[in-house]
Scaffold this motif. Sequence first.
Motif, PDB file in Angstrom:
ATOM      1  N   ALA A 197     -29.041  11.001 -17.919  1.00 55.81           N
ATOM      2  CA  ALA A 197     -27.591  11.013 -18.275  1.00 55.81           C
ATOM      3  C   ALA A 197     -26.284  10.865 -17.422  1.00 55.81           C
ATOM      4  CB  ALA A 197     -27.703  12.482 -19.036  1.00 55.81           C
ATOM      5  N   TRP A 198     -25.196  10.501 -17.952  1.00 56.22           N
ATOM      6  CA  TRP A 198     -23.922  10.296 -17.121  1.00 56.22           C
ATOM      7  C   TRP A 198     -23.132  11.264 -17.881  1.00 56.22           C
ATOM      8  CZ3 TRP A 198     -22.205   5.648 -13.794  1.00 56.22           C
ATOM      9  CH2 TRP A 198     -20.926   5.909 -13.475  1.00 56.22           C
ATOM     10  N   LEU A 199     -22.363  12.357 -17.144  1.00 58.55           N
ATOM     11  CA  LEU A 199     -21.689  13.275 -17.626  1.00 58.55           C
ATOM     12  C   LEU A 199     -20.179  13.250 -17.335  1.00 58.55           C
ATOM     13  CD1 LEU A 199     -23.866  16.333 -17.749  1.00 58.55           C
ATOM     14  CD2 LEU A 199     -23.996  14.685 -19.539  1.00 58.55           C
ATOM     15  N   GLY A 200     -19.220  13.333 -17.908  1.00 58.97           N
ATOM     16  CA  GLY A 200     -17.785  13.344 -17.582  1.00 58.97           C
ATOM     17  C   GLY A 200     -17.126  14.677 -17.788  1.00 58.97           C
ATOM     18  N   PHE A 201     -16.314  14.840 -16.674  1.00 56.96           N
ATOM     19  CA  PHE A 201     -15.734  16.221 -16.856  1.00 56.96           C
ATOM     20  C   PHE A 201     -14.340  15.957 -16.407  1.00 56.96           C
ATOM     21  CE2 PHE A 201     -20.319  16.835 -15.731  1.00 56.96           C
ATOM     22  CZ  PHE A 201     -20.679  17.945 -16.588  1.00 56.96           C
ATOM     23  N   GLU A 202     -13.325  17.098 -16.773  1.00 55.77           N
ATOM     24  CA  GLU A 202     -12.101  17.197 -16.416  1.00 55.77           C
ATOM     25  C   GLU A 202     -11.879  17.748 -15.087  1.00 55.77           C
ATOM     26  OE1 GLU A 202      -9.921  18.602 -19.638  1.00 55.77           O
ATOM     27  OE2 GLU A 202     -10.235  16.847 -20.867  1.00 55.77           O
ATOM     28  N   HIS A 203     -12.585  18.653 -14.798  1.00 58.60           N
ATOM     29  CA  HIS A 203     -12.750  19.394 -13.508  1.00 58.60           C
ATOM     30  C   HIS A 203     -13.898  19.482 -12.917  1.00 58.60           C
ATOM     31  CE1 HIS A 203      -8.480  20.551 -14.757  1.00 58.60           C
ATOM     32  NE2 HIS A 203      -9.023  20.819 -15.856  1.00 58.60           N
ATOM     33  N   VAL A 204     -13.957  20.246 -11.542  1.00 62.78           N
ATOM     34  CA  VAL A 204     -15.306  20.013 -10.923  1.00 62.78           C
ATOM     35  C   VAL A 204     -16.107  21.423 -11.235  1.00 62.78           C
ATOM     36  CG1 VAL A 204     -14.504  21.365  -8.885  1.00 62.78           C
ATOM     37  CG2 VAL A 204     -16.327  19.838  -8.641  1.00 62.78           C
ATOM     38  N   GLU A 205     -15.267  22.425 -11.406  1.00 63.10           N
ATOM     39  CA  GLU A 205     -15.929  23.610 -11.967  1.00 63.10           C
ATOM     40  C   GLU A 205     -16.869  23.576 -13.060  1.00 63.10           C
ATOM     41  OE1 GLU A 205     -12.297  24.797  -9.645  1.00 63.10           O
ATOM     42  OE2 GLU A 205     -12.700  23.404 -11.300  1.00 63.10           O
ATOM     43  N   PRO A 206     -16.612  23.095 -14.213  1.00 62.04           N
ATOM     44  CA  PRO A 206     -17.585  23.108 -15.367  1.00 62.04           C
ATOM     45  C   PRO A 206     -18.642  21.973 -15.086  1.00 62.04           C
ATOM     46  CG  PRO A 206     -15.542  21.789 -15.836  1.00 62.04           C
ATOM     47  CD  PRO A 206     -15.210  22.495 -14.367  1.00 62.04           C
ATOM     48  N   ALA A 207     -18.537  20.971 -13.927  1.00 58.97           N
ATOM     49  CA  ALA A 207     -19.636  20.072 -13.570  1.00 58.97           C
ATOM     50  C   ALA A 207     -20.631  21.114 -13.009  1.00 58.97           C
ATOM     51  CB  ALA A 207     -19.276  18.989 -12.742  1.00 58.97           C
ATOM     52  N   LEU A 208     -20.276  21.830 -12.038  1.00 56.90           N
ATOM     53  CA  LEU A 208     -20.997  23.053 -11.351  1.00 56.90           C
ATOM     54  C   LEU A 208     -22.087  23.720 -12.179  1.00 56.90           C
ATOM     55  CD1 LEU A 208     -18.711  23.903  -8.471  1.00 56.90           C
ATOM     56  CD2 LEU A 208     -20.943  22.881  -8.017  1.00 56.90           C
ATOM     57  N   GLU A 209     -21.034  24.322 -13.283  1.00 58.18           N
ATOM     58  CA  GLU A 209     -21.717  25.192 -14.191  1.00 58.18           C
ATOM     59  C   GLU A 209     -22.937  24.423 -15.086  1.00 58.18           C
ATOM     60  OE1 GLU A 209     -22.949  28.408 -16.927  1.00 58.18           O
ATOM     61  OE2 GLU A 209     -21.646  28.139 -14.758  1.00 58.18           O
ATOM     62  N   VAL A 210     -22.635  23.173 -15.513  1.00 55.52           N
ATOM     63  CA  VAL A 210     -23.555  22.393 -16.127  1.00 55.52           C
ATOM     64  C   VAL A 210     -24.840  22.226 -15.181  1.00 55.52           C
ATOM     65  CG1 VAL A 210     -24.234  20.166 -17.166  1.00 55.52           C
ATOM     66  CG2 VAL A 210     -22.086  21.378 -17.761  1.00 55.52           C
ATOM     67  N   ALA A 211     -24.456  21.962 -14.001  1.00 56.83           N
ATOM     68  CA  ALA A 211     -25.556  21.685 -13.048  1.00 56.83           C
ATOM     69  C   ALA A 211     -26.398  22.723 -12.913  1.00 56.83           C
ATOM     70  CB  ALA A 211     -25.133  21.118 -11.609  1.00 56.83           C
ATOM     71  N   THR A 212     -25.850  24.026 -12.797  1.00 55.26           N
ATOM     72  CA  THR A 212     -26.652  25.118 -12.795  1.00 55.26           C
ATOM     73  C   THR A 212     -27.475  25.405 -13.775  1.00 55.26           C
ATOM     74  OG1 THR A 212     -24.974  26.256 -11.129  1.00 55.26           O
ATOM     75  CG2 THR A 212     -26.494  27.917 -12.479  1.00 55.26           C
ATOM     76  N   PRO A 251     -13.955   9.010 -15.922  1.00 53.88           N
ATOM     77  CA  PRO A 251     -13.452  10.617 -15.865  1.00 53.88           C
ATOM     78  C   PRO A 251     -13.070  10.844 -14.547  1.00 53.88           C
ATOM     79  CG  PRO A 251     -15.761  10.465 -15.937  1.00 53.88           C
ATOM     80  CD  PRO A 251     -15.515   8.943 -15.869  1.00 53.88           C
ATOM     81  N   ASP A 252     -12.332  12.023 -14.653  1.00 53.79           N
ATOM     82  CA  ASP A 252     -12.151  12.678 -13.165  1.00 53.79           C
ATOM     83  C   ASP A 252     -13.135  13.040 -12.322  1.00 53.79           C
ATOM     84  OD1 ASP A 252      -9.349  12.544 -13.816  1.00 53.79           O
ATOM     85  OD2 ASP A 252      -9.538  14.361 -14.744  1.00 53.79           O
ATOM     86  N   TRP A 253     -14.341  13.609 -13.079  1.00 50.51           N
ATOM     87  CA  TRP A 253     -15.572  13.790 -12.154  1.00 50.51           C
ATOM     88  C   TRP A 253     -16.661  13.234 -13.096  1.00 50.51           C
ATOM     89  CZ3 TRP A 253     -15.372  15.683  -7.433  1.00 50.51           C
ATOM     90  CH2 TRP A 253     -13.871  16.235  -7.109  1.00 50.51           C
ATOM     91  N   SER A 254     -17.655  12.952 -12.453  1.00 50.01           N
ATOM     92  CA  SER A 254     -18.930  12.267 -12.867  1.00 50.01           C
ATOM     93  C   SER A 254     -20.096  13.141 -12.471  1.00 50.01           C
ATOM     94  CB  SER A 254     -19.044  10.779 -13.108  1.00 50.01           C
ATOM     95  OG  SER A 254     -17.792  10.102 -13.830  1.00 50.01           O
TER      96      SER A 254
END
Length: 450
Positions: A197-212, A251-254
Amino acid sequence: MAPYLGDFRGRRSGDALAVLLPASTAEAAAAVASVTSRGLPVFPQGGNTGLCYGAVPRGGVVIGLKRMRGVRQADIHSGLLTVDAGMTLAEVHVEAEKLGLQFPLYLGSEGTAQIGGLISTNAGGTGVLRYGAMRDLIAGVELVLADGRVLSDLGGLRKNNTGYSMSQLVAGAEGTLGVVTAAVLRLAPRMQSRAHAWLGFEHVEPALEVATRIRASFGTLAEAIELIDRNEASYVSRHFPDIRMPLSALPDWSLMIELASPRSDDILLPPLEELLAGAMEEGLIADAVIAQNEAQAREIWHFRHSVTEANKLTGVGVVLDTSVRPSEIAGFIADADRVAAERFPQAERAIVAHLADGNVHYILMFPHEIWAAYPDKEARELDVETAIHDVAIAHGGSFSAEHGIGRKLTEEMTRLIDPVRLDLMRGIKDAFDPKGLMNPGVLLAQTDRA
């Protein structure tokens, strides 16, 4: 000799009296002995794809391993492959495939990087989350010592409790203890079921949460979790327009996700879709694409593995190989951004991170024309490194995660490493290489050995 005298990015060049290319361990041992017996230094060289100038010679003799490319033993029952150190990573992948297995180290430079160099630098890559770095993937090495003797530790035993592990000392030693001529590699089951999957985020914190959440839900089935920012993605899209970016907009973060299982009946897509749907409903994920076939999956990872070449074409990137705990990543990036904006406003920040293991490649990208105008480029590079390394240390991290030290970071070793540890490292170096002739000036500053 020119290809052996500089780094692959063209940033450092050296000199050598000769280049020797042995085709066997016996020839390598004779070559090392003939050089060191004359008081000349030896500079081991693999594929010369390192990022810290550790293979750039400073006088003496280069000893390259590219003619040593044989398979010594393929042991499917033990899951081991014994190879010469000059084999490229791509060649090892092919040999592992022949056994129905995989060698789980994956890098963008796999067609050039050699096994000996990968061991010497303890290379990482996208599979560290599940399989560990290079030192975790070796079951033994063969090493030519500074006096020409050969240390053979190719037993490949899972249990061998007979004192210090020579192989583990060699991993990450960057050629300062000897020349790696062969290795026993640990193979892993070939994956039969995958989800990408390739996921897009507006900020890095939610990317960390989803990775966890992915790690908690899938455990060891999480093969890779990679993060890149908008700038890094834009470099790839700009220079390689044929490599498709699957989201509708950058996105700002992928976050790039790979799940994998060796069992063909494991169905990974539905639970991944369920997890991601829940995260999207919570507003954590801004956009997402799940690969529906192998072609789409290859596109995701082709994009990820193209960042190094894209960076070369974009400008002069000062690449920081920092690592912190995953829980510190957001704070580290925020603090590094503040420091970079204050001290290096001419540069643009780009990030590539092996998110789940905390390895953040924080990159300051300088336009070619601005970099060319700096009178002392090495000093400028050190200024950047010092500034961002201090941020990593403040967050409990390291200034070298997977690239090694080479010649690039010896001053930082002296400045930042625990003096007790540094003293023990000098002692190990002296035991293996009492005259200081193996890759001098790499890993440990030569002044450290005075």
